[in-house]
Design an enzyme around this catalytic site. Structure first.
Site, PDB file in Angstrom:
ATOM      1  N   HIS A   1       0.369  -1.202   0.094  1.00 33.43           N
ATOM      2  CA  HIS A   1      -0.030  -0.049   0.234  1.00 33.43           C
ATOM      3  C   HIS A   1       0.800   1.622  -0.024  1.00 33.43           C
ATOM      4  O   HIS A   1       0.689   2.673  -1.055  1.00 33.43           O
ATOM      5  CB  HIS A   1      -1.387   0.141   1.235  1.00 33.43           C
ATOM      6  CG  HIS A   1      -1.945   1.247   1.422  1.00 33.43           C
ATOM      7  ND1 HIS A   1      -3.013   1.124   1.318  1.00 33.43           N
ATOM      8  CD2 HIS A   1      -1.279   2.424   1.772  1.00 33.43           C
ATOM      9  CE1 HIS A   1      -3.434   2.145   1.856  1.00 33.43           C
ATOM     10  NE2 HIS A   1      -2.412   3.204   1.469  1.00 33.43           N
ATOM     11  N   GLU A   2       1.697   1.057   1.045  1.00 35.85           N
ATOM     12  CA  GLU A   2       2.349   2.740   0.650  1.00 35.85           C
ATOM     13  C   GLU A   2       3.682   2.475  -0.239  1.00 35.85           C
ATOM     14  O   GLU A   2       3.766   3.796  -0.877  1.00 35.85           O
ATOM     15  CB  GLU A   2       3.377   2.446   2.635  1.00 35.85           C
ATOM     16  CG  GLU A   2       2.836   2.680   3.733  1.00 35.85           C
ATOM     17  CD  GLU A   2       1.675   3.322   3.268  1.00 35.85           C
ATOM     18  OE1 GLU A   2       2.060   4.507   3.253  1.00 35.85           O
ATOM     19  OE2 GLU A   2       0.565   3.217   4.334  1.00 35.85           O
TER      20      GLU A   2
ATOM     21  N   HIS B   1       2.064   4.360  -3.060  1.00 33.11           N
ATOM     22  CA  HIS B   1       2.127   5.383  -2.919  1.00 33.11           C
ATOM     23  C   HIS B   1       2.999   5.772  -3.492  1.00 33.11           C
ATOM     24  O   HIS B   1       3.209   7.234  -4.411  1.00 33.11           O
ATOM     25  CB  HIS B   1       1.865   6.389  -1.504  1.00 33.11           C
ATOM     26  CG  HIS B   1       0.473   6.086  -0.884  1.00 33.11           C
ATOM     27  ND1 HIS B   1      -0.337   6.890  -2.062  1.00 33.11           N
ATOM     28  CD2 HIS B   1      -0.244   4.996   0.255  1.00 33.11           C
ATOM     29  CE1 HIS B   1      -1.329   6.203  -1.353  1.00 33.11           C
ATOM     30  NE2 HIS B   1      -1.260   5.271   0.117  1.00 33.11           N
TER      31      HIS B   1
END
Length: 165
Positions: free
Chosen positions: A78-79, A82
């Site tokens: 998820h990170e 980004h």
């Protein structure tokens, strides 16, 4: 459990997942994006944050310890997504279509905006609020925004405005 001492095996599992997903993204995108800096300094109820300018991922060590497998499977990609979206597209909406595409099509991970981890060990003071369908716990920050008249919060289920209990 307030400790931030992480067993080396968990740190290694995090790094393996990061390297695996970064290699997968570089292969699919035909790029050679660098490995981001990784730290275990995230606090509070956030599982992690991606810092674009410093190209860094900060993970919550308490939530990682308590939810190791799910955390590594979901939060690390998820990170990373980004950071990859920022490198690939520039500044766009944090959980917009580019991020969703990066998560699902490139990294092969379901695109979920929030985690479902138990937060009791990391939650500080909360304030009870109600709507017509349930009780909610607002953080100190959100409670203070309500008190100052700066914010109004609504239930995501029934849509009713939350009121202090």
């Amino acid at each position: 459990m307030k400790t931030s001492r992480l067993p080396i095996a968990i740190q290694q599992a995090v790094m393996r997942r990061l390297w695996e997903k970064l290699a997968q993204a570089n292969l699919k995108l035909g790029r050679n994006y660098p490995e981001p800096k990784l730290s275990y300094t995230q606090r509070g109820t956030s599982a992690g944050t991606a810092w674009l300018e410093s190209y860094e991922i900060r993970l919550n060590p308490v939530l990682l310890l308590e939810n190791s497998e799910a955390f590594i499977e979901e939060v690390v990609p998820h990170e990373l997504a980004h950071l990859l979206v920022w490198k690939h597209f520039g500044r766009v909406a944090p959980h917009g279509k580019e991020w969703k595409w990066m998560m699902e099509s490139v990294l092969g991970v379901p695109a979920r905006r929030t985690h479902q981890f138990e937060l009791q060990s990391v939650r500080r003071n909360t304030f009870p609020y109600r709507c017509k369908c349930q009780e909610h716990q607002l953080t100190v920050r959100r409670h203070n925004r309500v008190v100052r008249g700066e914010a109004v919060y609504r239930c995501v289920h029934c849509g009713e405005q939350l009121t202090a209990k």
